[in-house]
Design a protein around this motif. Structure first.
Motif, PDB file in Angstrom:
ATOM      1  N   MET A 180     -42.075 -31.214  27.397  1.00 55.93           N
ATOM      2  CA  MET A 180     -40.723 -31.551  27.823  1.00 55.93           C
ATOM      3  C   MET A 180     -39.689 -30.972  26.862  1.00 55.93           C
ATOM      4  N   GLY A 181     -39.968 -31.034  25.548  1.00 57.46           N
ATOM      5  CA  GLY A 181     -39.037 -30.474  24.575  1.00 57.46           C
ATOM      6  C   GLY A 181     -38.859 -28.978  24.739  1.00 57.46           C
ATOM      7  N   VAL A 182     -39.955 -28.251  24.938  1.00 55.79           N
ATOM      8  CA  VAL A 182     -39.880 -26.802  25.132  1.00 55.79           C
ATOM      9  C   VAL A 182     -39.116 -26.477  26.419  1.00 55.79           C
ATOM     10  N   ALA A 183     -39.370 -27.234  27.472  1.00 51.12           N
ATOM     11  CA  ALA A 183     -38.690 -26.976  28.744  1.00 51.12           C
ATOM     12  C   ALA A 183     -37.187 -27.190  28.621  1.00 51.12           C
ATOM     13  N   VAL A 184     -36.777 -28.308  28.002  1.00 52.73           N
ATOM     14  CA  VAL A 184     -35.345 -28.585  27.845  1.00 52.73           C
ATOM     15  C   VAL A 184     -34.685 -27.530  26.968  1.00 52.73           C
ATOM     16  N   ALA A 185     -35.341 -27.160  25.849  1.00 47.08           N
ATOM     17  CA  ALA A 185     -34.777 -26.151  24.952  1.00 47.08           C
ATOM     18  C   ALA A 185     -34.621 -24.809  25.667  1.00 47.08           C
ATOM     19  N   ALA A 186     -35.629 -24.412  26.428  1.00 44.85           N
ATOM     20  CA  ALA A 186     -35.566 -23.134  27.134  1.00 44.85           C
ATOM     21  C   ALA A 186     -34.459 -23.134  28.184  1.00 44.85           C
ATOM     22  N   ILE A 187     -34.361 -24.212  28.939  1.00 47.49           N
ATOM     23  CA  ILE A 187     -33.338 -24.292  29.992  1.00 47.49           C
ATOM     24  C   ILE A 187     -31.936 -24.234  29.393  1.00 47.49           C
ATOM     25  N   MET A 188     -31.713 -24.978  28.306  1.00 46.32           N
ATOM     26  CA  MET A 188     -30.379 -25.009  27.718  1.00 46.32           C
ATOM     27  C   MET A 188     -30.029 -23.681  27.062  1.00 46.32           C
ATOM     28  N   LEU A 189     -30.979 -23.042  26.377  1.00 45.58           N
ATOM     29  CA  LEU A 189     -30.698 -21.740  25.774  1.00 45.58           C
ATOM     30  C   LEU A 189     -30.407 -20.684  26.834  1.00 45.58           C
ATOM     31  N   LEU A 190     -31.148 -20.690  27.939  1.00 47.41           N
ATOM     32  CA  LEU A 190     -30.888 -19.747  29.026  1.00 47.41           C
ATOM     33  C   LEU A 190     -29.521 -20.013  29.650  1.00 47.41           C
ATOM     34  N   THR A 191     -29.147 -21.293  29.739  1.00 47.04           N
ATOM     35  CA  THR A 191     -27.827 -21.632  30.278  1.00 47.04           C
ATOM     36  C   THR A 191     -26.723 -21.129  29.361  1.00 47.04           C
ATOM     37  N   TRP A 285     -17.274 -24.294  15.420  1.00 43.39           N
ATOM     38  CA  TRP A 285     -16.314 -24.998  16.258  1.00 43.39           C
ATOM     39  C   TRP A 285     -15.386 -24.060  17.010  1.00 43.39           C
ATOM     40  N   ASP A 286     -15.272 -22.806  16.563  1.00 47.09           N
ATOM     41  CA  ASP A 286     -14.409 -21.847  17.236  1.00 47.09           C
ATOM     42  C   ASP A 286     -15.176 -20.925  18.180  1.00 47.09           C
ATOM     43  N   SER A 287     -16.447 -21.230  18.420  1.00 45.77           N
ATOM     44  CA  SER A 287     -17.275 -20.376  19.264  1.00 45.77           C
ATOM     45  C   SER A 287     -17.050 -20.695  20.745  1.00 45.77           C
ATOM     46  N   PRO A 288     -17.146 -19.681  21.631  1.00 44.08           N
ATOM     47  CA  PRO A 288     -17.085 -19.946  23.077  1.00 44.08           C
ATOM     48  C   PRO A 288     -18.230 -20.832  23.567  1.00 44.08           C
ATOM     49  N   LEU A 289     -19.234 -21.033  22.721  1.00 44.43           N
ATOM     50  CA  LEU A 289     -20.378 -21.860  23.125  1.00 44.43           C
ATOM     51  C   LEU A 289     -20.096 -23.359  23.003  1.00 44.43           C
ATOM     52  N   VAL A 290     -18.970 -23.735  22.411  1.00 38.84           N
ATOM     53  CA  VAL A 290     -18.691 -25.154  22.174  1.00 38.84           C
ATOM     54  C   VAL A 290     -18.713 -25.948  23.478  1.00 38.84           C
ATOM     55  N   LEU A 291     -18.031 -25.454  24.486  1.00 40.73           N
ATOM     56  CA  LEU A 291     -17.958 -26.179  25.769  1.00 40.73           C
ATOM     57  C   LEU A 291     -19.316 -26.302  26.445  1.00 40.73           C
ATOM     58  N   PRO A 292     -20.074 -25.204  26.638  1.00 45.00           N
ATOM     59  CA  PRO A 292     -21.382 -25.379  27.298  1.00 45.00           C
ATOM     60  C   PRO A 292     -22.357 -26.208  26.474  1.00 45.00           C
ATOM     61  N   VAL A 293     -22.306 -26.106  25.139  1.00 43.65           N
ATOM     62  CA  VAL A 293     -23.209 -26.910  24.306  1.00 43.65           C
ATOM     63  C   VAL A 293     -22.899 -28.394  24.470  1.00 43.65           C
ATOM     64  N   ALA A 294     -21.631 -28.770  24.322  1.00 41.30           N
ATOM     65  CA  ALA A 294     -21.257 -30.186  24.456  1.00 41.30           C
ATOM     66  C   ALA A 294     -21.559 -30.693  25.863  1.00 41.30           C
ATOM     67  N   ALA A 295     -21.209 -29.898  26.865  1.00 46.57           N
ATOM     68  CA  ALA A 295     -21.453 -30.321  28.245  1.00 46.57           C
ATOM     69  C   ALA A 295     -22.945 -30.448  28.532  1.00 46.57           C
TER      70      ALA A 295
END
Length: 409
Positions: A180-191, A285-295
């Protein structure tokens, strides 16, 4: 007629003219008898398993090294070892990725060090919160797990409890949590990559590795454990339970389990927020990834936790309805035993019949579980409180800085 009087009537010894009529409802669904040692052992095994460190990523490695060094569990030395092992493995993999890419000059130590220190403290204190399976839990952990799985001792058949124990041993294990951990990590990184591939590619290789570890911990511990516990309760709902006679939903065991599941929403919200903060520190904190990571953390974490709460509610409701239907059927059989004509009944039989009919209606109309809206609201509130506190703190700091810049030279 009071409850005491009704109970006396239900168990009253029948007269000679009533020997063909079953007067004791409790003979079908009475209080549970004394549990065997095997029964109590199964209950203890299940509770200790779900309260143990099984889903923790490096727990097996830390335990193996601790045994080789001869350190006693739950000691300061064992805690320090746990913290060092976890930090060492994560840092070694991050440095290996850095070496393969050749980015030694771009290592953001200012971001890595706080992350590693926090994760080291987390690993060091983890055995106190979730001890190894072969170590007796502390009083606080034992008390929480008793309330969290309060319905286990009310199971009627020992064979059903043994089936639940087999189910737990088969599924609640490190391999299932790791998947489950690998699946969640892979899905979020691909997102993240799909949302802004450039921003993710600009991160140092070691930071991506540490981000993967954070996502893995989030998926294995916060998400995987919750889903496995939901599956466990769904299986438990198949079996008969001993619950409070007039209103099974008001049984202390039902109330304890629902209350504990709902209250743990705050703890889950706290960990979701902490995992999100760790990821945001890594990406900047200034990265464009802030929004998708938090969401990503909030959406996946909240939906899973609320879904688990609703799944638990549905399982408990199924248990309560099963008990209620069995007791209503027993009462109906008892009522039918008086015959089709009320005119042939003696005054004592008429009084007993009225009591049985009143009890039948009370059990039929009793609630089964808290409403869906109440369950969702309580769980969501517990989840949102830590997140709101974090958002207020961050934005408060930003606005305080702007205010000070405006009033000070």
């Amino acid at each position: 007629m009071t409850d005491t009087m009704l109970d006396d009537k239900l168990v009253e010894t029948p007269t000679s003219s009533q020997t063909d009529r079953p007067l004791s409802v409790g003979s079908h669904f009475g209080e549970p008898g004394e549990h065997t040692e095997a029964f109590d052992a199964c209950v203890d095994d299940i509770r200790r398993r779900y309260g143990s460190d099984i889903p923790i990523p490096f727990s097996r490695t830390e335990d193996l090294i601790r045994r080789r060094l001869g350190l006693a569990p739950l000691t300061v030395g064992a805690a320090v070892l746990s913290g060092l092992v976890g930090v060492g493995i994560r840092l070694a993999v991050a440095l290996l990725a850095t070496a393969l890419i050749g980015e030694w000059a771009g290592i953001p130590w200012g971001r890595w060090v706080p992350i590693l220190v926090f994760l080291g403290l987390y690993d060091a204190t983890q055995p106190m919160r979730m001890p190894p399976l072969d170590i007796p839990p502390g009083p606080r952990v034992e008390r929480v797990m008793k309330d969290y799985m309060a319905l286990l001792p009310t199971i009627v058949h020992e064979s059903d409890l043994e089936d639940l124990a087999d189910f737990s041993r088969r599924w609640y294990r490190l391999s299932a949590s790791a998947a489950m951990g690998v699946a969640v990590a892979a899905i979020m990184l691909l997102t993240f990559w799909w949302y802004t591939p450039t921003a993710l590619a600009e991160l140092p290789a070691g930071s991506i590795v540490l981000l993967g570890f954070v996502l893995y911990d989030f998926g294995a511990v916060a998400i995987g454990s919750g889903l496995l516990e939901w599956a466990f309760r769904a299986r438990q709902a198949r079996y008969d339970h001993h619950l409070f006679w007039p209103s099974p939903a008001d049984s202390p065991e039902v109330q304890k389990e629902m209350r504990t599941v709902t209250s743990l929403g705050f703890a889950t919200g706290m960990w979701i927020t902490l995992y999100a903060v760790l990821a945001l520190v890594l990406v900047g904190w200034d990265s464009p990834l802030v929004l998708p990571v938090a969401a990503g953390f909030i959406v996946i974490g909240y939906l899973t936790t609320i879904g688990e709460a609703l799944g638990t509610r549905a399982s408990i409701q199924k248990i309560v309805k099963r008990v209620r239907d069995q007791r209503l059927q027993g009462l109906q059989d008892r009522i039918d035993g008086f015959g089709p004509s009320y005119t042939d009944l003696s005054p004592l039989e008429s009084e007993q019949l009225r009591g049985l009919m009143d009890l039948h209606d009370r059990i039929r109309d009793a609630p089964t579980t808290p409403t869906t809206t109440r369950t969702v609201m309580h769980t969501a509130l517990g989840l949102m409180i830590p997140t709101i506190m974090f958002v207020v703190t961050v934005f408060g700091e930003v606005y305080a800085e702007r205010f000070l810049n405006a009033i000070l030279p």
